[in-house]
Design an enzyme around this catalytic site. Structure first.
Site, mmCIF file in Angstrom:
data_model
loop_
_atom_site.group_PDB
_atom_site.id
_atom_site.type_symbol
_atom_site.label_atom_id
_atom_site.label_comp_id
_atom_site.label_asym_id
_atom_site.label_seq_id
_atom_site.Cartn_x
_atom_site.Cartn_y
_atom_site.Cartn_z
ATOM 1 C CB THR A 127 3.716 3.525 4.977
ATOM 2 O OG1 THR A 127 3.318 3.484 3.613
ATOM 3 C CG2 THR A 127 2.448 3.516 5.838
ATOM 4 C CG ASP A 128 4.051 6.320 0.278
ATOM 5 O OD1 ASP A 128 3.574 5.232 0.662
ATOM 6 O OD2 ASP A 128 4.544 6.475 -0.855
ATOM 7 C CD GLU A 129 0.232 1.646 1.320
ATOM 8 O OE1 GLU A 129 -0.883 1.280 1.704
ATOM 9 O OE2 GLU A 129 1.034 0.898 0.748
ATOM 10 C CE1 TYR A 154 1.050 -1.377 6.739
ATOM 11 C CE2 TYR A 154 0.716 -0.103 4.732
ATOM 12 C CZ TYR A 154 1.537 -0.530 5.759
ATOM 13 O OH TYR A 154 2.843 -0.107 5.814
ATOM 14 C CE LYS A 158 3.338 1.739 9.634
ATOM 15 N NZ LYS A 158 4.392 1.112 10.480
HETATM 16 P P1 NAD Z 1 7.603 -7.002 6.881
HETATM 17 O O1 NAD Z 1 6.187 -7.450 6.895
HETATM 18 O O2 NAD Z 1 8.549 -7.594 5.906
HETATM 19 O O3 NAD Z 1 8.247 -7.195 8.339
HETATM 20 C C1 NAD Z 1 7.551 -6.895 9.526
HETATM 21 C C2 NAD Z 1 8.279 -7.567 10.677
HETATM 22 O O4 NAD Z 1 7.593 -7.229 11.888
HETATM 23 C C3 NAD Z 1 8.274 -9.101 10.582
HETATM 24 O O5 NAD Z 1 9.555 -9.606 10.866
HETATM 25 C C4 NAD Z 1 7.268 -9.532 11.649
HETATM 26 O O6 NAD Z 1 7.574 -10.801 12.220
HETATM 27 C C5 NAD Z 1 7.419 -8.399 12.667
HETATM 28 N N1 NAD Z 1 6.221 -8.215 13.492
HETATM 29 C C6 NAD Z 1 4.941 -8.046 13.069
HETATM 30 N N2 NAD Z 1 4.112 -7.925 14.124
HETATM 31 C C7 NAD Z 1 4.892 -7.991 15.245
HETATM 32 C C8 NAD Z 1 4.631 -7.924 16.631
HETATM 33 N N3 NAD Z 1 3.384 -7.762 17.096
HETATM 34 N N4 NAD Z 1 5.675 -8.003 17.494
HETATM 35 C C9 NAD Z 1 6.939 -8.186 17.033
HETATM 36 N N5 NAD Z 1 7.237 -8.278 15.730
HETATM 37 C C10 NAD Z 1 6.229 -8.185 14.844
HETATM 38 O O7 NAD Z 1 7.525 -5.416 6.712
HETATM 39 P P2 NAD Z 1 8.541 -4.383 6.049
HETATM 40 O O8 NAD Z 1 8.187 -4.221 4.631
HETATM 41 O O9 NAD Z 1 9.928 -4.720 6.443
HETATM 42 O O10 NAD Z 1 8.095 -3.039 6.799
HETATM 43 C C11 NAD Z 1 8.741 -2.599 7.985
HETATM 44 C C12 NAD Z 1 8.147 -1.268 8.401
HETATM 45 O O11 NAD Z 1 8.320 -0.306 7.355
HETATM 46 C C13 NAD Z 1 6.644 -1.319 8.681
HETATM 47 O O12 NAD Z 1 6.375 -0.508 9.794
HETATM 48 C C14 NAD Z 1 6.018 -0.750 7.417
HETATM 49 O O13 NAD Z 1 4.776 -0.146 7.689
HETATM 50 C C15 NAD Z 1 7.060 0.277 7.015
HETATM 51 N N6 NAD Z 1 7.116 0.595 5.572
HETATM 52 C C16 NAD Z 1 7.238 -0.393 4.636
HETATM 53 C C17 NAD Z 1 7.344 -0.051 3.291
HETATM 54 C C18 NAD Z 1 7.512 -1.095 2.212
HETATM 55 O O14 NAD Z 1 7.497 -0.756 1.027
HETATM 56 N N7 NAD Z 1 7.697 -2.365 2.535
HETATM 57 C C19 NAD Z 1 7.313 1.294 2.914
HETATM 58 C C20 NAD Z 1 7.186 2.275 3.904
HETATM 59 C C21 NAD Z 1 7.099 1.916 5.227
HETATM 60 O O1 TDX Z 2 0.407 -9.404 -7.609
HETATM 61 C C1 TDX Z 2 0.295 -8.181 -7.490
HETATM 62 N N1 TDX Z 2 -0.072 -7.430 -8.566
HETATM 63 C C2 TDX Z 2 -0.228 -6.077 -8.521
HETATM 64 O O2 TDX Z 2 -0.567 -5.449 -9.543
HETATM 65 C C3 TDX Z 2 0.527 -7.501 -6.228
HETATM 66 C C4 TDX Z 2 0.936 -8.279 -5.011
HETATM 67 C C5 TDX Z 2 0.387 -6.133 -6.192
HETATM 68 N N2 TDX Z 2 0.005 -5.436 -7.298
HETATM 69 C C6 TDX Z 2 -0.070 -3.953 -7.226
HETATM 70 C C7 TDX Z 2 -0.789 -3.360 -6.040
HETATM 71 C C8 TDX Z 2 -0.044 -2.060 -5.809
HETATM 72 O O3 TDX Z 2 -0.553 -1.040 -6.650
HETATM 73 O O4 TDX Z 2 1.282 -3.503 -7.101
HETATM 74 C C9 TDX Z 2 1.388 -2.358 -6.243
HETATM 75 C C10 TDX Z 2 2.313 -2.679 -5.084
HETATM 76 O O5 TDX Z 2 1.663 -3.639 -4.260
HETATM 77 P P1 TDX Z 2 2.274 -4.126 -2.851
HETATM 78 O O6 TDX Z 2 3.622 -4.677 -3.075
HETATM 79 O O7 TDX Z 2 1.249 -4.963 -2.173
HETATM 80 O O8 TDX Z 2 2.503 -2.731 -2.128
HETATM 81 P P2 TDX Z 2 1.535 -1.534 -1.657
HETATM 82 O O9 TDX Z 2 0.141 -1.969 -1.530
HETATM 83 O O10 TDX Z 2 1.818 -0.360 -2.545
HETATM 84 O O11 TDX Z 2 2.138 -1.278 -0.179
HETATM 85 C C11 TDX Z 2 3.574 -1.334 0.035
HETATM 86 O O12 TDX Z 2 4.144 -0.046 0.091
HETATM 87 C C12 TDX Z 2 3.906 0.729 1.227
HETATM 88 C C13 TDX Z 2 3.922 -2.119 1.293
HETATM 89 O O13 TDX Z 2 3.348 -3.391 1.235
HETATM 90 C C14 TDX Z 2 3.489 -1.365 2.519
HETATM 91 O O14 TDX Z 2 3.879 -2.056 3.683
HETATM 92 C C15 TDX Z 2 4.158 -0.011 2.503
HETATM 93 O O15 TDX Z 2 3.707 0.753 3.583
#
Ligand code: NAD
Ligand code: TDX
Length: 338
Positions: A127-129, A154, A158
């Site tokens: 992630t970019d975080e 978090y 990562k």
């Molecule tokens: P998500 O939370 O929707 O899915 C995570 C999945 O991993 C789930 O199905 C969960 O059951 C599984 N999991 C968690 N712990 C586990 C373990 N110990 N063993 C096996 N399975 C396990 O997450 P997502 O949003 O799909 O993110 C997927 C990946 O992409 C993550 O590595 C996250 O850091 C990265 N990522 C997400 C975003 C975003 O905006 N959502 C952005 C950049 C990177």
């Molecule tokens: O109810 C809300 N109101 C609100 O203002 C929630 C749930 C979030 N927010 C804000 C917090 C953040 O600035 O919105 C933005 C996005 O929040 P999230 O969806 O929780 O995402 P963020 O914290 O940016 O992280 C996400 O992007 C990077 C994913 O959850 C991570 O897994 C990924 O790595």
């Protein structure tokens, strides 16, 4: 090609598996997923087929014996592991960091040891975080050389996972790549995350919720664009390299929320300001030029409003997928005052 996809029952992983099976008839997929609160079989329904190209194994990436058994089925010459599995919600990490240490750090370590033993190709999804926050007026965006400055439990787990991958490449010559992507949106995203939370709040007669001032900026990318970049990096990227994935989608939270309200026929000012997230990162922004210039990748979903409209339509049409998750997610938010 055979792929082992960890976390394939989660949001991005499930969309990845669906695209691969639809677009690459020569590829078969085994998903390894613990099916935590964030992963459901329902995200993968319809993929079981008589040709055996898809299989779901319920199990944990920290289970070293299971990991090595699954990796032993792969051919180091042709196959790969795509590692999505992680605990992913910043608010959950603030409330209870332990599962993040376990899945994100020990889990990634276990994946690395399994692929090291068999010399199998790995793509690690991050992630970019990990780069921390930018000021709103900072002209610079994150690049492959930006320093790691994670701010939350978090993002620090990562970052730790990324550092493990880098050191396994350097120390053991592991064939691995890393991608750091910005905020994804699209179908099958858990209702705890910002965009689906607002959509499903409105669909269930709740009010939309904005943290703090709403001036925080996220760099939105459609999940299919993230996944097409992952495929390009896996198949054409340089081993050992990090690629940043982004689609020039910077928007502040208030405007995203107001667009959702407008698209769902609500007054754009009809939302609640709630307590801010502790340590809330102000802005993330990715400079994706290396990925575009080197691998020729381009995003397809460049109209954010059209992407949001499709996402809203998906949540309207798939209430049976998200309704079982909604009450528990909102109960957690109520307990946190958010
Ligand atoms: P998500 O939370 O929707 O899915 C995570 C999945 O991993 C789930 O199905 C969960 O059951 C599984 N999991 C968690 N712990 C586990 C373990 N110990 N063993 C096996 N399975 C396990 O997450 P997502 O949003 O799909 O993110 C997927 C990946 O992409 C993550 O590595 C996250 O850091 C990265 N990522 C997400 C975003 C975003 O905006 N959502 C952005 C950049 C990177
Ligand atoms: O109810 C809300 N109101 C609100 O203002 C929630 C749930 C979030 N927010 C804000 C917090 C953040 O600035 O919105 C933005 C996005 O929040 P999230 O969806 O929780 O995402 P963020 O914290 O940016 O992280 C996400 O992007 C990077 C994913 O959850 C991570 O897994 C990924 O790595």
């Amino acid at each position: 090609m055979r792929l082992l996809v960890t976390g394939g029952a989660g949001f991005i992983g499930a969309n990845f598996v669906r695209s691969i099976l639809a677009q690459r008839p020569d590829t078969s997929v085994t998903v390894l997923d613990a099916l935590t609160y964030a992963g459901t079989r329902e995200s993968l329904t319809g993929l079981d087929s008589p040709d055996g190209r898809f299989r779901l194994v319920q199990g944990d990436i920290t289970d070293a014996a299971l990991m090595s058994e699954l990796v032993a089925n792969l051919d180091p010459e042709t196959d790969a592991v795509v590692h999505f599995a992680a605990e992913t919600h910043v608010d959950n990490a603030l409330a209870d960091p332990e599962p993040f240490l376990r899945s994100n750090v020990i889990g990634t370590f276990t994946v690395l040891e399994a692929v090291r033993a068999r010399r199998v190709r790995l793509h690690h999804v991050s992630t970019d975080e990990v780069y921390g926050e930018l000021a709103l007026d900072e002209p610079r965006r994150f690049t492959e050389t930006s320093a790691y400055r994670p701010s939350s439990p978090y993002s620090s787990t990562k970052a730790a996972a990324d550092l493990l991958v880098h050191s396994w490449v350097r120390s053991y010559g592991l064939h691995a790549t890393i991608s750091n992507c910005s905020n994804n949106y699209g179908p099958y995203q858990h209702v705890e995350k910002f965009i689906p939370r607002q959509i499903t709040n409105l669909l269930t007669g709740r009010r939309a919720k904005l943290y703090g001032s709403g001036a925080h900026v996220r760099d939105w990318i459609h999940v299919d664009d993230h996944n097409s970049a992952v495929w390009q990096i896996m198949t054409r990227g340089h081993v050992g390299r990090t690629y940043l994935i982004g689609a020039d989608g910077e928007r502040d939270n208030r405007s995203v929320l107001q667009t959702i309200l407008r698209l769902m026929d609500h007054d754009p000012d009809d939302f609640d300001h709630v307590a801010d997230r502790p340590g809330h990162d102000l802005r993330y922004a990715i400079d994706p030029s290396a990925l575009r210039n080197e691998l020729g990748w381009t995003p397809q979903h460049t109209d954010f409003e059209a992407g949001l409209r499709d996402t809203i339509d998906w949540y309207r049409a798939n209430e049976s997928w998200w309704a079982p998750l909604k009450e528990a997610a909102e109960a957690r938010y109520t307990a946190w005052g958010r």
